[in-house]
Structure formats: C-alpha cells, structure tokens
Design a protein around this motif. Structure first.
Motif, PDB file in Angstrom:
ATOM      1  N   GLN A 148     -18.149   5.104 -79.320  1.00 40.50           N
ATOM      2  CA  GLN A 148     -18.249   6.263 -78.857  1.00 40.50           C
ATOM      3  C   GLN A 148     -19.259   7.154 -79.906  1.00 40.50           C
ATOM      4  O   GLN A 148     -18.781   7.005 -81.032  1.00 40.50           O
ATOM      5  N   HIS A 149     -19.846   8.212 -79.565  1.00 41.37           N
ATOM      6  CA  HIS A 149     -20.251   9.195 -80.358  1.00 41.37           C
ATOM      7  C   HIS A 149     -19.001   9.904 -81.227  1.00 41.37           C
ATOM      8  O   HIS A 149     -17.929  10.033 -80.589  1.00 41.37           O
ATOM      9  N   GLY A 150     -18.972  10.008 -82.534  1.00 41.11           N
ATOM     10  CA  GLY A 150     -17.808  10.198 -83.379  1.00 41.11           C
ATOM     11  C   GLY A 150     -16.867   9.259 -83.522  1.00 41.11           C
ATOM     12  O   GLY A 150     -15.846   9.261 -83.942  1.00 41.11           O
ATOM     13  N   PHE A 151     -17.288   7.944 -83.503  1.00 42.97           N
ATOM     14  CA  PHE A 151     -16.608   6.872 -83.817  1.00 42.97           C
ATOM     15  C   PHE A 151     -15.864   6.750 -85.255  1.00 42.97           C
ATOM     16  O   PHE A 151     -14.789   6.210 -85.344  1.00 42.97           O
ATOM     17  N   ASN A 152     -16.460   7.567 -86.284  1.00 42.82           N
ATOM     18  CA  ASN A 152     -15.914   7.396 -87.560  1.00 42.82           C
ATOM     19  C   ASN A 152     -14.578   8.584 -87.694  1.00 42.82           C
ATOM     20  O   ASN A 152     -14.078   8.666 -88.922  1.00 42.82           O
ATOM     21  N   ASN A 153     -14.688   9.458 -86.488  1.00 47.64           N
ATOM     22  CA  ASN A 153     -13.697  10.542 -86.865  1.00 47.64           C
ATOM     23  C   ASN A 153     -12.376   9.958 -86.483  1.00 47.64           C
ATOM     24  O   ASN A 153     -12.050   9.802 -85.355  1.00 47.64           O
ATOM     25  N   ASP A 154     -11.381   9.640 -87.385  1.00 46.72           N
ATOM     26  CA  ASP A 154     -10.075   8.980 -87.341  1.00 46.72           C
ATOM     27  C   ASP A 154      -9.197  10.062 -87.002  1.00 46.72           C
ATOM     28  O   ASP A 154      -7.801   9.799 -86.667  1.00 46.72           O
ATOM     29  N   THR A 155      -9.321  11.271 -86.595  1.00 49.15           N
ATOM     30  CA  THR A 155      -8.385  12.249 -86.052  1.00 49.15           C
ATOM     31  C   THR A 155      -8.363  12.100 -84.382  1.00 49.15           C
ATOM     32  O   THR A 155      -7.750  13.137 -83.816  1.00 49.15           O
ATOM     33  N   THR A 156      -9.315  11.421 -83.927  1.00 49.58           N
ATOM     34  CA  THR A 156      -9.300  11.462 -82.272  1.00 49.58           C
ATOM     35  C   THR A 156      -9.640  10.047 -81.576  1.00 49.58           C
ATOM     36  O   THR A 156      -9.687   9.110 -82.490  1.00 49.58           O
ATOM     37  N   PRO A 157      -9.348   9.918 -80.412  1.00 50.30           N
ATOM     38  CA  PRO A 157      -9.207   8.438 -79.836  1.00 50.30           C
ATOM     39  C   PRO A 157     -10.705   7.942 -79.747  1.00 50.30           C
ATOM     40  O   PRO A 157     -10.785   6.630 -79.409  1.00 50.30           O
ATOM     41  N   TYR A 212     -12.180   7.490 -82.406  1.00 50.50           N
ATOM     42  CA  TYR A 212     -12.135   6.427 -83.466  1.00 50.50           C
ATOM     43  C   TYR A 212     -12.266   4.906 -83.268  1.00 50.50           C
ATOM     44  O   TYR A 212     -11.240   4.409 -82.545  1.00 50.50           O
ATOM     45  N   ASP A 213     -13.243   4.108 -83.901  1.00 48.22           N
ATOM     46  CA  ASP A 213     -13.170   2.700 -83.790  1.00 48.22           C
ATOM     47  C   ASP A 213     -12.993   2.288 -85.299  1.00 48.22           C
ATOM     48  O   ASP A 213     -13.968   2.224 -86.088  1.00 48.22           O
ATOM     49  N   PRO A 214     -11.819   1.916 -85.758  1.00 57.25           N
ATOM     50  CA  PRO A 214     -11.389   1.369 -86.780  1.00 57.25           C
ATOM     51  C   PRO A 214     -12.205   0.329 -87.736  1.00 57.25           C
ATOM     52  O   PRO A 214     -12.764   0.452 -88.850  1.00 57.25           O
ATOM     53  N   VAL A 215     -12.635  -0.475 -86.831  1.00 56.72           N
ATOM     54  CA  VAL A 215     -13.664  -1.665 -87.355  1.00 56.72           C
ATOM     55  C   VAL A 215     -14.797  -1.026 -87.667  1.00 56.72           C
ATOM     56  O   VAL A 215     -15.405  -1.450 -88.941  1.00 56.72           O
ATOM     57  N   SER A 216     -15.533  -0.522 -86.793  1.00 56.00           N
ATOM     58  CA  SER A 216     -16.826   0.001 -86.846  1.00 56.00           C
ATOM     59  C   SER A 216     -16.777   0.886 -87.947  1.00 56.00           C
ATOM     60  O   SER A 216     -17.658   1.211 -88.821  1.00 56.00           O
ATOM     61  N   ALA A 217     -15.833   1.956 -87.918  1.00 57.60           N
ATOM     62  CA  ALA A 217     -15.919   2.970 -88.887  1.00 57.60           C
ATOM     63  C   ALA A 217     -15.796   2.336 -90.340  1.00 57.60           C
ATOM     64  O   ALA A 217     -16.407   2.987 -91.286  1.00 57.60           O
ATOM     65  N   GLN A 218     -14.881   1.630 -90.547  1.00 56.13           N
ATOM     66  CA  GLN A 218     -14.628   1.037 -91.809  1.00 56.13           C
ATOM     67  C   GLN A 218     -16.023   0.169 -92.316  1.00 56.13           C
ATOM     68  O   GLN A 218     -16.418   0.264 -93.494  1.00 56.13           O
TER      69      GLN A 218
END
Length: 293
Positions: free
Chosen positions: A261-270, A272-278
């Motif tokens: 989703q838009h905002g997938f790097n933002n680890d303060t909200t749902p 967040y996609d940990p694999v893609s963000a990393q």
C-alpha cells in the motif's frame, strides 16, 4: 514495528483518500461503517490505522551515537526561514555527505525524526525540514496536522524544502555532497528538488508524485524511485514521468513492490510491509553509498 489488527481490503483506498485530504474524518467513519460493523467498528478501524510512534521507534532521540539539534536555514522565496531537525554521527571524522529527509503530509512528526536518526547512523548529516513550522510546527496530533497541512501555501512550502536543500549544500557540517529521500508528499518534493537543485547527487522518492514534464530535463541527479503496488493515485503519473526521464537521459532505477500500500515504508501504521520496506531501505542506503561516498 507496527503490529495491529487485520485491515479489511475495502479500508485501504478509503484511508488513502482520508490521508490525502480528499475525505473528511466524518466521511471516512460513515463509509467505513458499512463494512466495519457499524460506527463503533469504523472508529476502531481508524484507530488501528493510526500511527503508533513509540512502538516503531528504532533510534532513541538521546542515542549516544548521535548529535542532534534544531537547525534553521534562510528561505527568501518561501516563508522567510525553514526550520527542522538535524542529526549526525557523534564520532564523525571530518565533514560528511548530507541527506535531506522530507516528511509525509503531516509535518515533522516523531516517525520522520526517527527516520532522520536512522539516516544519520548510516554515516550522513541528516536534516528533516518541517513544512508546518510557519503554522507552529507539528501539533502532536495527526488529525490536527492533517488540517494544518491544508492551510499551507503550497508554493512557499515547496520553496522552503528547496531552501533546505541549498542550505545543506553550504552547511559547515557537510562536505558539499547532497542526497534527498522523501515519503508521500515528501516523495513528490524529492522529485521537485531534483528539478531545482542541479548540485543534487541523488533523489529517492518513496511513492511520490511526478514533477511537471517540462522540468524533467533539468534533473542532473541519479534517481531511485520506490512505488507501492496498490497505489493508483501515484502510479498513474509514472508512465509519463518515465517517458520524460528517458527522453532527458536521466539515470534512474524504479521498483514497484507488489501487494503493498501507499506508505508501506511507514512502520508506525498497518500499511507497513516489513519485507518490502527493508528491501527498499537497503536499496536506498546502497544508492546513497554509491553516489555520496
């Protein structure tokens, strides 16, 4: 890291409209009630979608490895002065390259301050300007920040971010090399800064909107663009932007992260996609290393 209740798929596009000011809080709650089990369920859903800054914090504000301070730069074309948050390694040997960190459409909140510290720990002078400073700064509440953002003068806000980039280039902490990373609104501004600051070495927009096509030939920086798979609003501008980049001979890499989703790097909200963000963050630090060090 944010770990909250599962989010119904119908909520994502609704929340995206709410986040970007196209839907009021009341409108979100009324429409979400249809699939969230009524008004109480809709309120619980919005609470679950809201950021949890403390749980996601990776680098404490008083981390002994860092020096942090408030920093201002002159912004004659903007609001007169741009204010923000600067972080750099405490044990730096000599001057360091600088990275401008541009926030989402909520101002300089605790999440972006944390991102700034993460960048600094990677070996950079990191500076996050606060576009809301002319209106009193981040108000400590996301809904209030959302309302304040709608009151900004867009042209002056853009000028402030460009002034921050130029200020960093000349700052005594830096060595004259500059990159920018931005998220959402900040991603759009990262693209904009690339068209306005020819000395910029690299720009990394996360799910940011494209600049005007006629401005693209002015880009001298290398670009690394991160897009969410489920982000129709932003992704609609990418084909035209890519065509303009190719026509102008701009060096770029672009990645779309499927299912995010838009905002997938933002680890303060749902979102967040940990694999893609990393993966996106690793790519970001790699391009900073390649272009700034």
């Amino acid at each position: 890291m944010c770990m909250k209740q599962p989010i119904p798929p119908q909520a994502w596009p609704l929340f995206d409209r709410y986040v970007h000011g196209d839907l009021s809080r009341r409108g979100f709650l009324e429409q979400a009630a249809a699939f969230a089990g009524g008004p109480a369920g809709a309120a619980a859903l919005l609470a679950a979608l809201s950021p949890d800054f403390a749980a996601a914090q990776q680098v404490k504000p008083d981390d002994p490895r860092l020096l942090t301070r408030r920093q201002a730069f002159e912004s004659p074309q903007g609001n007169g002065q741009v204010q923000g948050y600067l972080a750099k390694p405490v044990d730096a040997a000599g001057k360091l390259p600088a990275v401008l960190v541009v926030h989402e459409n909520r101002g300089l909140n605790p999440h972006i301050e944390d991102i700034t510290r993460r960048v600094a720990l990677a070996g950079y002078v990191a500076y996050a300007p606060d576009a809301l400073a002319p209106l009193g700064g981040y108000p400590g509440d996301e809904d209030k920040a959302r309302e304040l953002f709608g009151k900004l003068d867009p042209a002056k806000a853009r000028a402030d971010i460009v002034a921050a980039a130029r200020g960093l280039l000349a700052a005594p902490d830096g060595n004259g090399k500059l990159g920018v990373v931005g998220f959402c609104w900040g991603g759009t501004l990262a693209n904009h800064v690339a068209t306005q600051v020819p000395q910029l070495a690299v720009a990394v927009p996360f799910y940011g909107g494209a600049p005007a096509a006629e401005d693209v030939p002015r880009i001298k920086a290398r670009l690394l663009l991160h897009h969410a798979g489920n982000d129709e609003r932003v992704n609609a501008s990418w084909p035209g932007y890519e065509a303009a980049l190719k026509a102008a001979g701009v060096r770029y890499e672009q990645f779309t992260y499927a299912g995010t989703q838009h905002g997938f790097n933002n680890d303060t909200t749902p979102r967040y996609d940990p694999v893609s963000a990393q993966l996106a963050w690793d790519r970001t630090l790699a391009v900073f290393k390649a272009t700034l060090t």
